[in-house]
Structures are given as structure tokens and as C-alpha cells.
Write a protein that holds these residues in place. Structure first.
Motif, PDB file in Angstrom:
ATOM      1  N   UNK A   1     -86.769  84.657  38.487  1.00 53.51           N
ATOM      2  CA  UNK A   1     -85.878  83.416  37.916  1.00 53.51           C
ATOM      3  C   UNK A   1     -86.742  82.269  37.636  1.00 53.51           C
ATOM      4  N   UNK A   2     -86.119  81.481  36.480  1.00 58.12           N
ATOM      5  CA  UNK A   2     -86.990  80.169  36.344  1.00 58.12           C
ATOM      6  C   UNK A   2     -86.031  79.150  36.282  1.00 58.12           C
ATOM      7  N   UNK A   3     -84.741  79.425  35.949  1.00 57.20           N
ATOM      8  CA  UNK A   3     -83.728  78.390  36.014  1.00 57.20           C
ATOM      9  C   UNK A   3     -82.566  78.944  36.461  1.00 57.20           C
ATOM     10  N   UNK A   4     -81.790  78.132  37.123  1.00 55.39           N
ATOM     11  CA  UNK A   4     -80.488  78.653  37.266  1.00 55.39           C
ATOM     12  C   UNK A   4     -79.284  77.596  36.911  1.00 55.39           C
ATOM     13  N   UNK A   5     -77.971  77.767  36.414  1.00 57.76           N
ATOM     14  CA  UNK A   5     -77.117  76.878  35.860  1.00 57.76           C
ATOM     15  C   UNK A   5     -75.880  77.277  36.670  1.00 57.76           C
ATOM     16  N   UNK A   6     -75.250  75.956  37.404  1.00 55.06           N
ATOM     17  CA  UNK A   6     -74.054  75.862  38.286  1.00 55.06           C
ATOM     18  C   UNK A   6     -73.081  74.902  37.549  1.00 55.06           C
ATOM     19  N   UNK A   7     -71.871  75.350  37.468  1.00 55.88           N
ATOM     20  CA  UNK A   7     -70.851  74.570  37.225  1.00 55.88           C
ATOM     21  C   UNK A   7     -69.964  74.162  38.404  1.00 55.88           C
ATOM     22  N   UNK A   8     -69.328  73.077  38.620  1.00 53.78           N
ATOM     23  CA  UNK A   8     -68.726  72.618  39.941  1.00 53.78           C
ATOM     24  C   UNK A   8     -67.148  71.966  39.003  1.00 53.78           C
ATOM     25  N   UNK A   9     -66.178  72.465  39.381  1.00 54.62           N
ATOM     26  CA  UNK A   9     -64.919  71.728  38.423  1.00 54.62           C
ATOM     27  C   UNK A   9     -64.054  71.055  39.603  1.00 54.62           C
ATOM     28  N   UNK A  10     -63.628  70.030  39.108  1.00 57.34           N
ATOM     29  CA  UNK A  10     -62.855  69.229  39.853  1.00 57.34           C
ATOM     30  C   UNK A  10     -61.564  68.806  39.148  1.00 57.34           C
ATOM     31  N   UNK A  11     -60.366  69.010  39.779  1.00 57.75           N
ATOM     32  CA  UNK A  11     -59.160  68.769  38.998  1.00 57.75           C
ATOM     33  C   UNK A  11     -58.720  67.423  39.513  1.00 57.75           C
ATOM     34  N   UNK A  12     -58.864  66.465  38.541  1.00 51.79           N
ATOM     35  CA  UNK A  12     -58.369  65.024  38.951  1.00 51.79           C
ATOM     36  C   UNK A  12     -57.223  64.503  38.492  1.00 51.79           C
ATOM     37  N   UNK A  13     -56.116  64.774  39.143  1.00 48.96           N
ATOM     38  CA  UNK A  13     -54.638  64.480  38.905  1.00 48.96           C
ATOM     39  C   UNK A  13     -53.905  64.626  40.111  1.00 48.96           C
ATOM     40  N   UNK A  14     -52.766  63.729  40.030  1.00 50.07           N
ATOM     41  CA  UNK A  14     -51.921  63.627  41.434  1.00 50.07           C
ATOM     42  C   UNK A  14     -51.185  65.103  41.804  1.00 50.07           C
ATOM     43  N   UNK A  15     -51.114  65.915  40.715  1.00 51.66           N
ATOM     44  CA  UNK A  15     -50.453  67.103  41.067  1.00 51.66           C
ATOM     45  C   UNK A  15     -51.642  68.189  40.549  1.00 51.66           C
ATOM     46  N   UNK A  16     -51.868  69.062  41.168  1.00 48.02           N
ATOM     47  CA  UNK A  16     -52.817  70.182  41.193  1.00 48.02           C
ATOM     48  C   UNK A  16     -52.202  71.366  40.202  1.00 48.02           C
ATOM     49  N   UNK A  17     -53.101  71.818  39.052  1.00 49.44           N
ATOM     50  CA  UNK A  17     -52.528  72.893  38.523  1.00 49.44           C
ATOM     51  C   UNK A  17     -52.681  74.087  39.134  1.00 49.44           C
ATOM     52  N   UNK A  18     -51.613  74.806  39.361  1.00 55.41           N
ATOM     53  CA  UNK A  18     -51.611  76.042  40.478  1.00 55.41           C
ATOM     54  C   UNK A  18     -52.353  77.074  39.565  1.00 55.41           C
ATOM     55  N   UNK A  19     -52.982  77.055  38.445  1.00 55.03           N
ATOM     56  CA  UNK A  19     -53.700  78.009  37.769  1.00 55.03           C
ATOM     57  C   UNK A  19     -55.165  77.872  38.071  1.00 55.03           C
ATOM     58  N   UNK A  20     -55.405  76.706  38.551  1.00 54.86           N
ATOM     59  CA  UNK A  20     -56.635  76.245  38.704  1.00 54.86           C
ATOM     60  C   UNK A  20     -57.124  76.309  40.110  1.00 54.86           C
ATOM     61  N   UNK A  21     -56.241  76.557  40.988  1.00 56.01           N
ATOM     62  CA  UNK A  21     -56.211  76.324  42.361  1.00 56.01           C
ATOM     63  C   UNK A  21     -57.412  77.015  43.184  1.00 56.01           C
ATOM     64  N   UNK A  22     -57.927  78.138  42.512  1.00 50.81           N
ATOM     65  CA  UNK A  22     -58.880  78.893  43.060  1.00 50.81           C
ATOM     66  C   UNK A  22     -60.200  78.533  42.466  1.00 50.81           C
ATOM     67  N   UNK A  23     -60.384  77.902  41.597  1.00 50.18           N
ATOM     68  CA  UNK A  23     -61.555  77.539  40.771  1.00 50.18           C
ATOM     69  C   UNK A  23     -61.952  76.066  40.486  1.00 50.18           C
ATOM     70  N   UNK A  24     -61.044  75.354  40.955  1.00 48.00           N
ATOM     71  CA  UNK A  24     -61.360  73.811  40.910  1.00 48.00           C
ATOM     72  C   UNK A  24     -61.011  73.159  42.199  1.00 48.00           C
ATOM     73  N   UNK A  25     -61.703  72.162  42.674  1.00 50.26           N
ATOM     74  CA  UNK A  25     -61.314  71.216  43.623  1.00 50.26           C
ATOM     75  C   UNK A  25     -60.465  70.165  43.454  1.00 50.26           C
ATOM     76  N   UNK A  26     -59.504  69.987  44.119  1.00 51.06           N
ATOM     77  CA  UNK A  26     -58.329  69.007  43.854  1.00 51.06           C
ATOM     78  C   UNK A  26     -58.544  67.724  44.238  1.00 51.06           C
ATOM     79  N   UNK A  27     -58.982  66.661  43.459  1.00 47.54           N
ATOM     80  CA  UNK A  27     -59.141  65.273  43.731  1.00 47.54           C
ATOM     81  C   UNK A  27     -57.764  64.571  43.443  1.00 47.54           C
ATOM     82  N   UNK A  28     -57.003  63.870  44.474  1.00 47.44           N
ATOM     83  CA  UNK A  28     -55.918  63.279  44.069  1.00 47.44           C
ATOM     84  C   UNK A  28     -56.371  61.728  43.823  1.00 47.44           C
TER      85      UNK A  28
END
Length: 322
Positions: free
Chosen positions: A148-175
Motif C-alpha cells: 500500500x502506498x496511500x490510504x484515504x479516510x473520510x470522517x463525517x460530521x453532522x452539524x445541526x441541532x437535531x441529528x438525522x436518524x439515518x446518519x446516526x451510525x455513520x456520522x458524529x453529531x455536533x450540536x
């Protein structure tokens, strides 16, 4: 499942050798028969998984890991012992971390005429949150981890007062409303070749690599309420990405200034980072891609075609009435 159903064939592209671990005693002569070099065939897998219910990638039986589940399926299909498969993954993702582009390889002492059947069999045995996206033959020089020469990572942040329930397992909720411009500028300060000792957690396993890594890009992309942090590097230390994201979150909250990034890097001290941020949660992180030199991805001569899965067709139109 029969060997014929899986496309098993006689050798046609021997692509390496493994030494047999079994030695036979020759009692009459008082000698030990030397190990025999056996031809083997190397196979590359492209794997996606939802890491929510797994204790990471690295093999362990309980709680289960992704590697454990894939190896279990391979053992059932190939009828080989797990030690004989020499199964290796490119990245040892942690508990709760996801992957779209994990790469792994294994070996067999036999060849396949076609990979579609074994590919389908693998996905048939694996749980629905683990999928083999692609299967192909690999040259002897290819190694999922060390090539392996390179690796690509994505980190998801859901930035809203109310969390999208469909994103809860795949994005960090920042209020807290994040200053994405400040995060974007701070992320650029990670780009380049640095000693990332200040951004590595102590590990209980054998992961003690060179702390000097190169970050080629670190983008902060806004997609409505969803922020996607994309980082591409030569490699990453234990929890390095989650620690970098944690500091960027503090900068986005305007708790600390963006120029703190080079200052913490210069210390080489994990305790210095701990004064400002803890690791970001694992569920927002996803291994998106592992990149190799083109010559390492060449297919051996005479190998079966790469399998990307089979499409099924309906021969006759059927209408269902209720």
C-alpha cells in the motif's frame, strides 16, 4: 459446495511458493524430511463493511471482527485451515470504524477457472453488513498491507441541532455550530511530511510503525448539514485520523485557534494534544480507498477474469397482483 461449482481447476498460473509447515519423520534413517515448496495462488479482495457491530478488523473470535467473519467464510469455501490462507488486510480499522475500500489477500494451493462462483459464495456466507465488492488474482509481489502506498479516510460530521436518524451510525453529531472555514485552514497545516507522535494513541498490539507520515491532502467539504473530512496519506498511526479530527472539531467550535496544529505537531507529545481534545468517536470514520502502484495491481498471465459480481436477469415479464 463442490469444487466444480466454485470453478476449481488445475494449476495454470503458478504465482508463488509457500513452504509446507509439515515435516515427515523418517524413523528408519533417523532423519527429518525437509519441507516442500508448494505452488500457491494469491487472490485479492476489495471489501466493504459496516463496522457498527464488529470489534474492528484484526482477527479475534469474541467479540467478532471483520477479519474473523471473512476468514470463517473462506475456510468453509476453500476447505483450508485459516493458517494456510495467510489472510492479510491492508488496514487494521478499529472497533466501530467502517470501510468501503478495505483490501485483503489470501492464498490457495489450487487455481480457479472462474471467480464469479467463489465470489458469490463468499457473499452468500457473509453477514449482510460485510460485502466482497471485487475479487481478482494477484501477482506474487502484491501484499495488501506492505504494498500500500496511500490510504484515504473520510470522517463525517453532522452539524445541526437535531441529528438525522439515518446518519446516526455513520456520522458524529455536533450540536455546536462549526466554523468550517477555520477547520479548512487548520486542516491544511497537517499537509506535508511530519512526525505525528503527538497524534497517536498507545496501542496494545504490534502497531509501532515509523511516526513520520506524509499527508497529501486534507479537505473539509460541506454538504448541507453534513461535513465530510477527507484525508489522504502515506499511512496512518493508531487513531491518528480520529485525533486530527478531534482537534479540528475544537478549532471549528472556536475553542482553540487554528495555528495550534503546528505547535502540537512540533512537541511530538500525545499529552500535549490531550490538553485540547480527545479522540473523535469511531463511527464517523470510514476507510474509503487503499492505493497501490499500478505494477502491483497487474494480473498474472493466464489468470481468471476479475469478478465484480453477477447481475441476474428476468427472462419473462411478471406482473404481481395483490
Amino acid at each position: 459446495m463442490s469444487c466444480a461449482a466454485l470453478g476449481l481447476s488445475s494449476p495454470s498460473f503458478p504465482n508463488g511458493h509457500l513452504s509446507s509447515a509439515n515435516s515427515t519423520s523418517v524413523e528408519d534413517l533417523g532423519m527429518v524430511k525437509p519441507s516442500v515448496a508448494l505452488p500457491h495462488y494469491k487472490w485479492r479482495l476489495l471489501i466493504a463493511y459496516d463496522g457498527t457491530h464488529y470489534a474492528g478488523w484484526q482477527f479475534q473470535v469474541s467479540p467478532p471482527t471483520v477479519q474473523c467473519m471473512v476468514e470463517k467464510a473462506l475456510v468453509q469455501i476453500t476447505k483450508l485451515e485459516r493458517e494456510d490462507l495467510h489472510f492479510v488486510g491492508a488496514s487494521r480499522t478499529d472497533t466501530g470504524v467502517h470501510a468501503w475500500g478495505q483490501v485483503a489477500h489470501f492464498v490457495t494451493p489450487f487455481n480457479y477457472d472462474s471467480l464469479e462462483n467463489i465470489h458469490a459464495a463468499l457473499n452468500g456466507l457473509l453477514p449482510s453488513d460485510i460485502r466482497v465488492r471485487e475479487m481478482s488474482a494477484a501477482i506474487p509481489e502484491f501484499h495488501a498491507r506492505f504494498s500500500a502506498k496511500r490510504k484515504v479516510y473520510h470522517y463525517k460530521i453532522y452539524n445541526d441541532s437535531i441529528m438525522d436518524p439515518f446518519q446516526r451510525h455513520y456520522a458524529y453529531h455536533s450540536v455546536y455550530k462549526l466554523n468550517t472555514a477555520a477547520m479548512r485552514e487548520a486542516a491544511k497545516k497537517f499537509i506535508g511530511k511530519h512526525d505525528f507522535s503527538a497524534f497517536v494513541n498507545a496501542s496494545r498490539n504490534d502497531r509501532v510503525p515509523d511516526p513520520v507520515k506524509t499527508i497529501f491532502r486534507f479537505d473539509v467539504i460541506e454538504m448541507g448539514a453534513l461535513l465530510q473530512l477527507e484525508v489522504e496519506g502515506s499511512g496512518f498511526l493508531y487513531r491518528q485520523v480520529r485525533n486530527m479530527v478531534a482537534l479540528l472539531l475544537q478549532i471549528g467550535r472556536e475553542v482553540v485557534p487554528g495555528d495550534i496544529v503546528p505547535k502540537i505537531l512540533a512537541t511530538g507529545d500525545r499529552k500535549e494534544l490531550a490538553k485540547y481534545a480527545l479522540s473523535a468517536p469511531p463511527h464517523g470514520l470510514c476507510l474509503v480507498a487503499v492505493k497501490y502502484k499500478e505494477e502491483h495491481l497487474l494480473l498474472p498471465l493466464g489468470c481468471p477474469s476479475t469478478s465484480s459480481g453477477r447481475h441476474h436477469t428476468v427472462r419473462k415479464c411478471k406482473l404481481f397482483f395483490y
